[in-house]
Design a protein around this motif. Structure first.
Motif, mmCIF file in Angstrom:
data_model
loop_
_atom_site.group_PDB
_atom_site.id
_atom_site.type_symbol
_atom_site.label_atom_id
_atom_site.label_comp_id
_atom_site.label_asym_id
_atom_site.label_seq_id
_atom_site.Cartn_x
_atom_site.Cartn_y
_atom_site.Cartn_z
ATOM 1 N N ILE A 299 -11.158 -0.190 -0.763
ATOM 2 C CA ILE A 299 -9.784 -0.708 -0.674
ATOM 3 C C ILE A 299 -9.142 -0.108 0.564
ATOM 4 O O ILE A 299 -9.063 1.129 0.715
ATOM 5 C CB ILE A 299 -8.975 -0.353 -1.929
ATOM 6 C CG1 ILE A 299 -9.651 -0.928 -3.190
ATOM 7 C CG2 ILE A 299 -7.544 -0.840 -1.785
ATOM 8 C CD1 ILE A 299 -9.692 -2.439 -3.230
ATOM 9 N N PHE A 300 -8.669 -0.948 1.489
ATOM 10 C CA PHE A 300 -7.957 -0.509 2.705
ATOM 11 C C PHE A 300 -6.471 -0.745 2.515
ATOM 12 O O PHE A 300 -6.054 -1.804 2.029
ATOM 13 C CB PHE A 300 -8.473 -1.286 3.924
ATOM 14 C CG PHE A 300 -9.918 -1.045 4.220
ATOM 15 C CD1 PHE A 300 -10.314 0.053 4.968
ATOM 16 C CD2 PHE A 300 -10.901 -1.918 3.735
ATOM 17 C CE1 PHE A 300 -11.657 0.267 5.232
ATOM 18 C CE2 PHE A 300 -12.226 -1.695 4.013
ATOM 19 C CZ PHE A 300 -12.620 -0.591 4.758
ATOM 20 N N THR A 301 -5.684 0.257 2.940
ATOM 21 C CA THR A 301 -4.229 0.177 2.752
ATOM 22 C C THR A 301 -3.529 0.255 4.093
ATOM 23 O O THR A 301 -4.054 0.828 5.059
ATOM 24 C CB THR A 301 -3.734 1.331 1.855
ATOM 25 O OG1 THR A 301 -4.009 2.569 2.505
ATOM 26 C CG2 THR A 301 -4.425 1.294 0.503
ATOM 27 N N GLY A 302 -2.334 -0.284 4.193
ATOM 28 C CA GLY A 302 -1.549 -0.242 5.415
ATOM 29 C C GLY A 302 -0.254 -1.003 5.246
ATOM 30 O O GLY A 302 0.214 -1.244 4.118
ATOM 31 N N TYR A 303 0.349 -1.368 6.433
ATOM 32 C CA TYR A 303 1.623 -2.072 6.427
ATOM 33 C C TYR A 303 1.513 -3.325 7.281
ATOM 34 O O TYR A 303 0.696 -3.396 8.220
ATOM 35 C CB TYR A 303 2.743 -1.193 6.977
ATOM 36 C CG TYR A 303 2.987 0.079 6.212
ATOM 37 C CD1 TYR A 303 3.664 0.062 5.006
ATOM 38 C CD2 TYR A 303 2.514 1.298 6.700
ATOM 39 C CE1 TYR A 303 3.886 1.224 4.297
ATOM 40 C CE2 TYR A 303 2.735 2.472 6.001
ATOM 41 C CZ TYR A 303 3.422 2.432 4.795
ATOM 42 O OH TYR A 303 3.626 3.588 4.099
ATOM 43 N N VAL A 304 2.376 -4.243 6.994
ATOM 44 C CA VAL A 304 2.546 -5.405 7.863
ATOM 45 C C VAL A 304 3.198 -4.920 9.153
ATOM 46 O O VAL A 304 4.087 -4.065 9.120
ATOM 47 C CB VAL A 304 3.413 -6.469 7.174
ATOM 48 C CG1 VAL A 304 3.653 -7.653 8.106
ATOM 49 C CG2 VAL A 304 2.771 -6.929 5.882
ATOM 50 N N ALA B 232 -9.192 -6.797 -0.872
ATOM 51 C CA ALA B 232 -9.734 -5.558 -0.313
ATOM 52 C C ALA B 232 -8.734 -4.834 0.588
ATOM 53 O O ALA B 232 -8.881 -3.639 0.844
ATOM 54 C CB ALA B 232 -11.002 -5.865 0.467
ATOM 55 N N VAL B 233 -7.707 -5.509 1.079
ATOM 56 C CA VAL B 233 -6.665 -4.897 1.930
ATOM 57 C C VAL B 233 -5.345 -5.070 1.214
ATOM 58 O O VAL B 233 -4.921 -6.226 0.960
ATOM 59 C CB VAL B 233 -6.630 -5.547 3.326
ATOM 60 C CG1 VAL B 233 -5.536 -4.903 4.165
ATOM 61 C CG2 VAL B 233 -7.985 -5.438 4.004
ATOM 62 N N VAL B 234 -4.706 -3.962 0.930
ATOM 63 C CA VAL B 234 -3.449 -4.001 0.191
ATOM 64 C C VAL B 234 -2.391 -3.211 0.954
ATOM 65 O O VAL B 234 -2.699 -2.344 1.787
ATOM 66 C CB VAL B 234 -3.628 -3.409 -1.225
ATOM 67 C CG1 VAL B 234 -4.638 -4.203 -2.022
ATOM 68 C CG2 VAL B 234 -4.036 -1.947 -1.149
ATOM 69 N N GLN B 235 -1.164 -3.533 0.675
ATOM 70 C CA GLN B 235 -0.059 -2.797 1.310
ATOM 71 C C GLN B 235 0.180 -1.489 0.567
ATOM 72 O O GLN B 235 0.057 -1.422 -0.656
ATOM 73 C CB GLN B 235 1.209 -3.659 1.291
ATOM 74 C CG GLN B 235 2.332 -3.062 2.107
ATOM 75 C CD GLN B 235 3.469 -4.055 2.322
ATOM 76 O OE1 GLN B 235 3.249 -5.269 2.195
ATOM 77 N NE2 GLN B 235 4.644 -3.547 2.627
ATOM 78 N N ARG B 236 0.486 -0.478 1.335
ATOM 79 C CA ARG B 236 0.709 0.832 0.729
ATOM 80 C C ARG B 236 1.922 0.803 -0.194
ATOM 81 O O ARG B 236 2.842 0.006 -0.031
ATOM 82 C CB ARG B 236 0.901 1.904 1.819
ATOM 83 C CG ARG B 236 -0.377 2.194 2.608
ATOM 84 C CD ARG B 236 -0.280 3.458 3.429
ATOM 85 N NE ARG B 236 -1.565 3.780 4.045
ATOM 86 C CZ ARG B 236 -1.844 4.933 4.629
ATOM 87 N NH1 ARG B 236 -0.914 5.866 4.692
ATOM 88 N NH2 ARG B 236 -3.036 5.131 5.147
ATOM 89 N N ASP B 237 1.881 1.733 -1.175
ATOM 90 C CA ASP B 237 2.950 1.887 -2.164
ATOM 91 C C ASP B 237 3.028 0.676 -3.113
ATOM 92 O O ASP B 237 4.094 0.411 -3.695
ATOM 93 C CB ASP B 237 4.305 2.108 -1.486
ATOM 94 C CG ASP B 237 4.307 3.327 -0.588
ATOM 95 O OD1 ASP B 237 3.690 4.357 -0.974
ATOM 96 O OD2 ASP B 237 4.911 3.269 0.502
#
Length: 822
Positions: A104-109, A33-38
């Motif tokens: 789906i939530f997106t973001g960065y480490v 459900a949480v993925v890294q952008r791009d």
């Protein structure tokens, strides 16, 4: 039975509820459900009934082109996702079931924390605060958690790691403050950040607290200032070894005083004035110091600040600024004074002065004092002016001396004296003007004289506005140029360079036509024309300053006649009148324009006028006729010329003379026997009211005698011909044809002449009364009354009367006498 029915109904309702909450499918993501952008991943949907399912995305829902994995499962491939998305699947089942969905939530480490640094702020002798800051990196678009871990070393004891949670709101730098005892010598710190995508940890940093120790900022008291010095207190919660004080005035830069003060320095600490002390209990007396800042300028607003430092460690932050103004002193220098002479009255002088700079004024200027001294009369006049005054007009001030002072609460400035100098003009070619976008440079050549210049004064002003907007600058004798600022665009300036020598002589070099920006004028001149015969005089006024758009170089007059022929007349910019002559008869149109170096402006008003035919010839003839009459009148005062002129006019008479005896006037006179009335119109000569009545004249009748010459002179011959005459003749015997002649004195002979003619003339007749005594008396009165008339008149000469009123006996032979005498 009834209880069994109740159980069956409850079971049915439970089945219905279960059926209504059941989903038609199950949805999941290959990346969670949480993925890294791009990144790219797949979203799957498995349906719980046999149907043809579909997949949607976004708000509002948009159908997606999915791929069938098998008879019950479909999927959609997401490529390079950049933001949060929602996916859902739907299928028509029987009974109808709810669709399924996935967010789906997106973001960065989180980035690894960088630039971790800490300082130790000592609050008191027991503890202090450690402030650590670091750079968290980019925003992750997820919910991050950040913690700072601390381990302390006090003597031989090392503590366990302590966790301090940090607020992760915002971007950029993060910070945290925690308390450390003064017994701690070393600390170890590191930062850890994490979110749903994973954790990161910074490098561990160790500090010796003595190296990062900093005191709290000092607290400054309100300064007490004289004209050159300010004294204030400095309070600190802990004792420090270094103190730095800075000050500045207005917009100047900060100046350190002294640059770095230590307790072992030679700087003397002042005893604390009672007025600077705070109430007891606020701080310990050992932490309060009094400081003095000297060498300040009078009447200036100063700002002060301070910071401190231990023997090791870091400088504290700057204290809050405190401000105070030094006291006033009398102005330090004289005013900058200049003058201008009136263009209309050279004896009138206007004196100008500039406002003193605050560093020279040394206080608030309250007003000005002007003294006018006239050496010729010894008159000494002193006048006070307000602080807003900048000039003073001195009437009738030839060779007077004007002195100006500025005044504040502490006294007067040194005197500034100006005297109108008799300047010697020099060639304006010695001055060069260079214009820029916003300034003008005036340069000049060094005068070729035995004396060296002592100083220069450059003055400038808008054209024609010297008294209103005069500006000037003083320069030394070695200067050769001046940069003038504040020049208005599209404004024409003029001015002069004054050269002062050591022997008090002054020379002057003029310059004009100076402008930074320029264009053609916006309007044409306003003019008036005056027509005098075949001459036209054109008069105009200057254009408004806002419409000139630069320096006017010339005016142009356009003249067009009725046939379309056009003439142009270019006139210098300094002229205001122009005469056009002569013009031939026609109807003319006239208009004007003004020009600058950038071009010619538009046409202003347009006027029409008429030049008439023969106007010039008529004026010449009238002038000639008047001149001829004046000459003739002057010549007629000479008796000889008068007599000759009369004879010449007799020659111009016609040969055939009308017979007065046959005229209507003569026939009417015969109706009354022996009585005849003769009248002429009165002239404009002054007469009394008694003279308006007809005057009766007795006629003495005598038998005709040939060659009879009367030698008597009648006073009535002096009467002017304008007087009305009335002849009342009542003869006691038959009428004769002889009438006693009237005589006049002639300048050409010494005797009285008389002529006998056959008709009666009214020229020269006077009053004649019946009684001889009354006649003599009236003749004397008439001689007295008319004595102001000249004795010789135009066409005057000897004339006589007698005989019938016929022309048979008249013999005119003047022409022969005229040419014979000539």
């Amino acid at each position: 039975m009834s209880q069994t029915c109740f159980v069956l109904i409850a079971a049915a309702l439970l089945v219905v509820q279960l059926c209504m909450g059941e989903k038609s499918c199950t949805i999941w993501s290959s990346a969670g459900a949480v993925v890294q952008r791009d990144t790219s991943f797949k979203v799957y949907c498995t349906f719980n009934c046999k149907c043809r399912g579909s997949m949607y995305s976004g708000h509002p829902s948009t159908p997606q082109k999915h791929t069938e994995l098998n008879s019950t499962t479909i999927y959609f491939k997401v490529v390079n996702i950049t933001k949060n998305r929602t996916y859902s699947c739907q299928c028509n089942c029987s009974p109808t079931l709810d669709p399924c969905g996935l967010d789906i939530f997106t973001g960065y480490v989180p980035d690894r924390p960088k630039n971790l640094s800490c300082i130790y702020k000592v609050l008191n002798n027991k503890s202090g605060d450690v402030l650590c800051t670091w750079n968290r990196g980019r925003h992750t678009y997820l919910r991050d958690k950040t913690e700072l871990w601390l381990r302390t070393v006090a003597g031989n004891h090392t503590s366990e790691p302590e966790r301090h949670n940090v607020s992760s709101k915002g971007t950029g730098s993060l910070s945290i403050r925690f308390t450390v005892l003064r017994s701690v010598q070393f600390i170890y710190v590191w930062v850890q950040a994490h979110n749903e995508l994973g954790p990161v940890v910074s490098a561990t940093v160790d500090y010796t607290l003595a190296d990062i120790a900093t005191p709290s900022p000092p607290v400054l008291g309100q300064p007490e200032c004289s004209s050159r010095e300010c004294v204030f207190t400095v309070e600190q919660p802990v004792r420090t070894q270094h103190l730095q004080i800075q000050y500045k005035a207005a917009e100047q830069t900060w100046t350190s005083y002294p640059d770095q003060v230590t307790r072992s320095s030679s700087h003397k600490l002042l005893s604390i004035p009672p007025s600077l002390l705070k109430p007891k209990g606020s701080v310990q007396m050992s932490t309060v110091q009094a400081w003095s800042i000297s060498s300040l300028e009078p009447y200036s607003l100063y700002h002060f600040r301070a910071r401190s430092r231990f023997s090791t460690g870091l400088w504290s932050q700057w204290s809050t600024n405190t401000s105070s103004r030094t006291q006033e002193e009398a102005p330090a220098k004289e005013l900058d004074v200049w003058y201008a002479e009136s263009a209309f009255d050279l004896k009138s002088l206007r004196v100008y002065w500039k406002e003193l700079h605050i560093s020279i004024a040394r206080g608030k200027i309250l007003g000005y004092r002007v003294r006018v001294y006239r050496p010729d009369s010894g008159l000494d006049l002193v006048t006070n002016f307000s602080r807003d005054a900048r000039n003073y007009s001195v009437p009738t001030c030839a060779n007077c001396e004007v002195t100006v002072w500025a005044r504040n609460s502490k006294g007067l400035s040194p005197p500034a004296t100006i005297t109108a100098h008799h300047t010697k003009a020099k060639s304006s070619q010695d001055v060069q003007v260079t214009t820029g976008n916003h300034n003008v440079t005036i340069s000049w050549r060094e005068p070729e004289t035995a004396l060296l210049p002592a100083s220069y004064v450059v003055e400038w002003h808008p054209e024609g506005q010297k008294l209103e907007e005069l500006r000037w600058v003083r320069l030394g004798g070695s200067d050769d140029h001046a940069v003038i600022t504040g020049i208005k665009p599209f404004e024409c300036y003029e001015g002069a360079v004054y050269v002062f020598y050591s022997d008090s002589s002054v020379t002057k070099m003029m310059f004009s036509g100076v402008t930074t920006l320029e264009s053609a004028p916006e309007v044409g001149p306003s003019f008036q024309e005056t027509v005098e015969g075949q001459i036209v005089k054109v008069t105009w006024t200057e254009l408004p300053r806002s419409k000139r758009r630069g320096c006017i170089t010339n005016y142009t007059i356009y003249l067009e006649n009725s046939s379309g022929h056009q003439q142009q007349y270019s006139i210098p910019a300094s002229d205001r009148t122009y005469v056009i002559q002569p013009l031939s008869p026609s109807i003319y149109s006239l208009w004007m324009t003004a020009s600058t170096a950038e071009g010619e402006g538009p046409v202003g008003q347009q006027m029409k006028f008429l030049i008439q035919q023969g106007t010039l010839l008529t004026n010449v003839l009238v002038f000639g006729a008047i001149s001829l009459i004046v000459v003739i009148v002057c010549l007629c005062h000479f008796s000889a010329v008068n007599q000759k002129f009369w004879v010449f006019c007799q020659c111009l008479m016609l040969d055939v003379v009308p017979d007065p005896a046959n005229s209507k006037w003569a026939k009417e006179c015969t109706h009354e026997k022996g009585k005849m009335n003769l009248q002429q119109q009165r002239s404009n000569s002054s007469t009394t009211e008694e003279e308006e009545e007809p005057i009766l004249v007795d006629i003495e009748e005598m038998p005709r005698q040939s060659g009879d010459i009367s030698t008597s002179t009648n006073a009535s011959s002096q009467l002017p011909p304008q007087i009305s005459l009335s002849l009342d003749v009542t003869p006691p015997y038959p009428a004769t044809t002889y009438i006693k002649s009237l005589s006049q004195d002639s300048d050409s002979s010494d005797h009285t002449q008389s002529t006998t003619v056959d008709y009666i003339s009214s020229h020269g007749l006077g009053d004649m009364e019946e009684d001889q005594e009354e006649e003599d008396q009236e003749e004397e009165e008439e001689e007295e009354m008319l004595g102001f008339f000249p004795s010789h008149h135009l066409f005057s000469g000897p004339m006589g009367f007698g005989g019938k009123l016929t022309l048979d006996a008249v013999k005119i032979d003047f022409c022969s006498d005229f040419f014979q005498d000539s």
